[in-house]
Scaffold this active site. Structure first.
Site, short mmCIF file in Angstrom:
data_model
loop_
_atom_site.label_atom_id
_atom_site.label_comp_id
_atom_site.label_asym_id
_atom_site.label_seq_id
_atom_site.Cartn_x
_atom_site.Cartn_y
_atom_site.Cartn_z
NE ARG A 28 -4.17 -1.60 0.16
CZ ARG A 28 -5.30 -1.73 0.85
NH1 ARG A 28 -5.62 -0.86 1.76
NH2 ARG A 28 -6.10 -2.75 0.61
CG ASP A 78 -8.91 -3.62 -4.22
OD1 ASP A 78 -8.27 -3.09 -3.31
OD2 ASP A 78 -9.76 -4.52 -4.01
CE1 TYR A 154 -12.96 -7.92 1.81
CE2 TYR A 154 -11.34 -9.51 1.02
CZ TYR A 154 -11.69 -8.46 1.85
OH TYR A 154 -10.77 -7.97 2.73
#
Ligand code: 1CP
Length: 347
Positions: A28, A78, A154
């Site tokens: 990140r 992502d 997810y």
């Protein structure tokens, strides 16, 4: 790999050459702690719009390279681009995490279609192409995807969670059905990563952020096996491209993960003892890690001390300096500069 780009010092540990000082990048490294990122993010509108706009995604990838001169850039994208491209729309609400309409069983699997991924994947591949043109020659470019298990948490849960219960219970209730979901994610991930290599990525990382929530048998089936498939199939096409795994929270399984998946490097989380990183590296796998991201918020002499400790513990071994997890938004950018200078001071 060394032969192709000897100027990319990041690649040296993957050919068995330890470097002093070690190469460095930070998970990140592009993101909200940088004011210039927040500005571009506001211009882009939604978070996924940023990922799908090659000009802007290229710009935010380059920002931390300009500021800190890391040895590697990581493509700005992502892990949830994969389900989004498969047809399960992903939304990022302001100030909240991702939201997806959950896929709860085999009856929902027809909502995912690998043949549909082209248009969205192509936008990410275009970013990789632009990056390879704009990056300094000596900077390596890391492509990535989420590991099938972590992406599945997810897809099934519809959002982030602390226990990944929705995916874990489906896997127990209906392993054959859950396997179909994992296989779809394996196929999509191979296509996604292959396109990144074709577009110019030098190295790949597979993020398995939720690997640590699984029992041993489940870890074998849902973390090791799918990762091994991806590694095998990507390596069959691109044997020279190193692949780094990141089975976060799985220190006790590190050696087994490395041996059975065939990764070239392993990213170690903050709780992983330096002795375990040394053991992996002594057996020839690149160890990456594992400074506590909160120490980067705190800064000062505590940061210096730990940077020195990690560097000296890994001296002479194949090693890449990184954090144990991603930079947090509260991080003062000057602490990142301090880390990089400290690491590169005369050894
Ligand atoms: O508001 C914003 O600007 C969004 C914040 C953000 C950023 C900067 C998200 C949303 N994703 C990203 C970029 C990102 N994500 C990168 C870019 C490259 C870099 O490292 O600089 C990478 C590699 C990721 C990977 C990623 N996304 C992971 C795996 C690594 C990890 O952090 O554990 C995971 C789990 C995600 C999902 C995700 N995307 C974003 C958020 C907030 C989350 C976590 C959601 C949750 O579980 O609650």
């Amino acid at each position: 790999m060394d032969g192709e780009h000897p100027e990319r010092k990041f690649l040296a540990p993957f050919t068995g050459k330890p470097m002093a000082p070690p190469p460095v990048w930070l998970m990140r490294q592009a993101g909200r702690y940088l004011p210039e990122y927040r500005q571009v993010r506001a211009e882009a509108g939604g978070f996924l719009d940023l990922c799908y706009t090659p000009r802007l995604a290229t710009e935010v990838t380059l920002q931390p390279i300009r500021r800190f001169g890391f040895d590697a850039a990581i493509l700005f994208s992502d892990i949830l681009v994969v389900p989004d491209a498969l047809g399960q729309a992903v939304r990022f609400a302001e100030g909240e995490g991702p939201r997806l309409d959950p896929i709860r069983g085999v009856e929902d699997l027809n909502r995912l279609d690998v043949s549909r991924t082209g248009p969205k994947f192509s936008l990410v591949w275009e970013t990789v192409e632009r990056l390879r043109q704009e990056l300094p020659q000596e900077t390596a470019l890391i492509g990535f995807c989420g590991a099938p298990w972590t992406v599945a948490t997810y897809v099934v849960g519809g959002r982030g969670s602390t226990d990944q219960a929705a995916a874990r219970t489906w896997a127990y209730r209906d392993p054959a059905g859950f396997q179909q979901l994992i296989d779809t994610l394996v196929d999509a991930s191979i296509a996604y990563l292959s396109g990144q290599v074709e577009a110019g990525a030098d190295v790949l990382q597979i993020f398995d952020s939720w690997a640590g929530s699984l029992a041993e048998d489940q870890f074998t089936r849902w973390v090791i096996e799918p990762t091994a498939k991806i590694v095998m199939r990507v390596k069959a096409r691109y044997p020279h491209v190193p692949i780094i795994g990141f089975p976060r929270g799985s220190t006790a399984e590190l050696q087994r993960f490395v041996e059975l998946t065939g990764v070239d490097g392993v990213s170690c989380d903050t709780s992983c003892p330096l002795s375990a990183m040394q053991k992996v590296a002594e057996r020839g796998t690149v160890a990456q890690g594992n400074l506590d991201p909160l120490l980067l918020v705190e800064g000062g002499s505590a940061l210096d001390r730990r940077v020195d400790e990690i560097r000296s513990a890994m001296n002479g071994l194949p090693f890449v300096f990184n954090l144990g997890h991603g930079i947090v938004p509260e991080t003062p950018p000057e602490n990142v500069g301090r880390l990089v200078s400290r690491l590169r001071e005369a050894v």
